[in-house]
Design a protein around this motif. Sequence first.
Motif, PDB file in Angstrom:
ATOM      1  N   ASP A   2       0.862  -1.171   0.000  1.00 15.94           N
ATOM      2  CA  ASP A   2       0.000   0.000   0.000  1.00 15.94           C
ATOM      3  C   ASP A   2       0.905   1.230   0.000  1.00 15.94           C
ATOM      4  OD1 ASP A   2      -1.404   2.300   1.137  1.00 15.94           O
ATOM      5  OD2 ASP A   2      -3.068   0.897   1.394  1.00 15.94           O
ATOM      6  N   PHE A  11      -3.737 -10.216  -1.689  1.00 13.31           N
ATOM      7  CA  PHE A  11      -4.985 -10.363  -2.420  1.00 13.31           C
ATOM      8  C   PHE A  11      -5.095 -11.820  -2.840  1.00 13.31           C
ATOM      9  CE2 PHE A  11      -3.725  -5.929  -3.404  1.00 13.31           C
ATOM     10  CZ  PHE A  11      -4.812  -5.270  -2.843  1.00 13.31           C
ATOM     11  N   SER A  44      -4.743  -4.764 -10.008  1.00 12.92           N
ATOM     12  CA  SER A  44      -4.695  -3.311  -9.846  1.00 12.92           C
ATOM     13  C   SER A  44      -4.262  -3.008  -8.414  1.00 12.92           C
ATOM     14  CB  SER A  44      -6.059  -2.690 -10.139  1.00 12.92           C
ATOM     15  OG  SER A  44      -6.954  -2.973  -9.089  1.00 12.92           O
ATOM     16  N   LEU A  45      -3.870  -1.796  -8.169  1.00 11.48           N
ATOM     17  CA  LEU A  45      -3.430  -1.428  -6.828  1.00 11.48           C
ATOM     18  C   LEU A  45      -4.585  -1.406  -5.838  1.00 11.48           C
ATOM     19  CD1 LEU A  45      -0.759   1.279  -7.670  1.00 11.48           C
ATOM     20  CD2 LEU A  45      -0.443  -1.153  -7.203  1.00 11.48           C
ATOM     21  N   THR A  46      -5.825  -1.514  -6.342  1.00 12.82           N
ATOM     22  CA  THR A  46      -6.985  -1.612  -5.455  1.00 12.82           C
ATOM     23  C   THR A  46      -7.417  -3.055  -5.250  1.00 12.82           C
ATOM     24  OG1 THR A  46      -8.508  -1.290  -7.301  1.00 12.82           O
ATOM     25  CG2 THR A  46      -7.839   0.681  -6.067  1.00 12.82           C
ATOM     26  N   GLY A  47      -6.715  -4.017  -5.896  1.00 20.32           N
ATOM     27  CA  GLY A  47      -6.988  -5.433  -5.683  1.00 20.32           C
ATOM     28  C   GLY A  47      -7.874  -6.098  -6.712  1.00 20.32           C
ATOM     29  N   VAL A  48      -8.199  -5.413  -7.813  1.00 18.62           N
ATOM     30  CA  VAL A  48      -8.990  -6.036  -8.877  1.00 18.62           C
ATOM     31  C   VAL A  48      -8.070  -6.971  -9.661  1.00 18.62           C
ATOM     32  CG1 VAL A  48     -10.368  -5.649 -10.950  1.00 18.62           C
ATOM     33  CG2 VAL A  48     -10.531  -4.066  -9.014  1.00 18.62           C
TER      34      VAL A  48
END
Length: 71
Positions: A2, A11, A44-48
């Motif tokens: 993060d 993830f 992705s950096l958001t976990g997708v």
Amino acid sequence: MDPLLHVVVDFPLPVLGAQPRGITAGGGLLWFTQQSLDQLGKISLTGVISGIPLPQLPYDSAGPAKAVVPR
């Protein structure tokens, strides 16, 4: 990791047994191979998480096919 909190975030992959190998960053994504699925994975950096199938090469009992380069 993060980028704001400076902590590692796990993830879970959506497919059990994907056998992820190697990871690299590029284009705002994290990329890795999914060995047992014959595909690339991206996070992705958001976990997708999504996958990109790799093209299949012919294979016979003599061994893997040789790449053919057009001239």
